[in-house]
Design an enzyme around this catalytic site. Structure first.
Site, PDB file in Angstrom:
ATOM      1  N   ASN A  64     -43.246  -8.534  -1.563  1.00 57.70           N
ATOM      2  CA  ASN A  64     -43.808  -8.032  -0.313  1.00 57.70           C
ATOM      3  C   ASN A  64     -43.808  -9.133   0.741  1.00 57.70           C
ATOM      4  O   ASN A  64     -43.927 -10.315   0.409  1.00 57.70           O
ATOM      5  CB  ASN A  64     -45.265  -7.597  -0.517  1.00 57.70           C
ATOM      6  CG  ASN A  64     -45.421  -6.560  -1.601  1.00 57.70           C
ATOM      7  OD1 ASN A  64     -44.948  -5.439  -1.472  1.00 57.70           O
ATOM      8  ND2 ASN A  64     -46.062  -6.941  -2.700  1.00 57.70           N
ATOM      9  N   HIS A  81     -60.951 -26.246  12.779  1.00 62.39           N
ATOM     10  CA  HIS A  81     -61.313 -24.872  13.152  1.00 62.39           C
ATOM     11  C   HIS A  81     -62.258 -24.872  14.349  1.00 62.39           C
ATOM     12  O   HIS A  81     -62.276 -23.921  15.117  1.00 62.39           O
ATOM     13  CB  HIS A  81     -61.966 -24.183  11.952  1.00 62.39           C
ATOM     14  CG  HIS A  81     -62.383 -22.771  12.176  1.00 62.39           C
ATOM     15  ND1 HIS A  81     -61.607 -21.865  12.868  1.00 62.39           N
ATOM     16  CD2 HIS A  81     -63.502 -22.098  11.804  1.00 62.39           C
ATOM     17  CE1 HIS A  81     -62.230 -20.687  12.898  1.00 62.39           C
ATOM     18  NE2 HIS A  81     -63.380 -20.817  12.277  1.00 62.39           N
TER      19      HIS A  81
END
Ligand code: MN
Length: 263
Positions: A64, A81
């Site tokens: 996938n 972050h």
């Protein structure tokens, strides 16, 4: 000496004296992601698209294509972050020294308080009281907040969105300052969708866990499961983010090693 130590660990793993606990939620399109106020960019849910499955696109193989945000599902937050950590050295997932990815954890159980109050706030005073009953939080550990929030996965009560935003427990600034500066924590590990409380946009400073942890080169682990399966002291967390160039975080498989007697 080290070899003897690892040989003993190998024996303990194969005999089951040391057990492995999975702390990871399954990545699926249904797994919820954090929802920010609508004026901001949003986190993408997990997507999976079949390339082939033993068919004309690939007669003997199944695979996938997948896509997601760096902060989708059970994931790791790097110091980059947050704006407070943007100029720190080695602040992205590809640059963080790997020694940090295997570390001990202390588990602080706030499940009763969180069940009674979804907006339960962990304060410095709470942590000091906890230490009086349980002993000191050891240095250089992951500090994990057990809320049992993972048991809400699959229900609206996981994100717990109300008209005024999400409602989930987390620490205030004083608690995070204590964890970082007085207990030298490696990072904060939680079962909720963020290291901060759902209402922490309104805290001072806003989102104190992100702001203080990442500004001090500490890490976050979010969307964990099974923290109720860990002992208060003595477990080891293995959490290796994907080596994304310049990445701010990463989905990952998180496991804990525990003494068989504790599991
Ligand atoms: Mn995150």
């Amino acid at each position: 000496m080290n070899q003897q130590l690892l040989s003993r660990l190998a024996g303990a793993l194969t005999s089951g004296q040391v057990r492995v606990i999975d702390l990871t939620n399954t990545l699926s399109p249904e797994f919820p992601v954090i929802v920010l106020p609508p004026e901001f960019g949003q986190c993408m849910t997990f997507r999976m698209e079949e390339v082939s499955r033993y068919n004309e696109n690939g007669p003997a193989w199944y695979w996938n294509n997948i896509s997601m945000n760096e902060h989708t599902g059970t994931h790791f937050d790097a110091p980059a972050h947050w704006v407070t950590g943007k100029d720190l050295p080695s602040n992205t997932v590809d640059a963080i020294p790997a020694q940090n990815f295997v570390a001990p954890v202390v588990v602080i159980d706030i499940s009763t308080e969180s069940a009674a109050d979804a907006d339960f706030v962990v304060t410095r005073e709470f942590l000091e009281n906890w230490e009086e009953k349980n002993g000191p939080i050891p240095l250089r550990h992951w500090i994990a907040l057990r809320t049992d929030w993972y048991k809400r996965v699959g229900t609206p009560e996981y994100l717990n969105l109300q008209e005024d935003g999400a409602h989930s427990p987390g620490p205030d600034a004083g608690a995070v300052e204590f964890m970082v500066h007085e207990r030298d924590c490696l990072g904060l590990a939680v079962e909720t969708v963020g290291t901060d409380a759902g209402q922490a946009f309104h805290f001072n400073p806003p989102l104190p866990a992100h702001s203080i942890l990442h500004g001090n080169n500490r890490f976050g682990l979010q969307c964990l499961t099974n923290l109720d399966k860990l002992p208060t002291f003595g477990a080891i967390i293995v959490a290796c983010p994907l080596k994304i160039e310049g990445g701010s975080g990463s989905p990952l498989r998180v496991i804990a090693l525990v003494d068989g007697e504790d599991a």
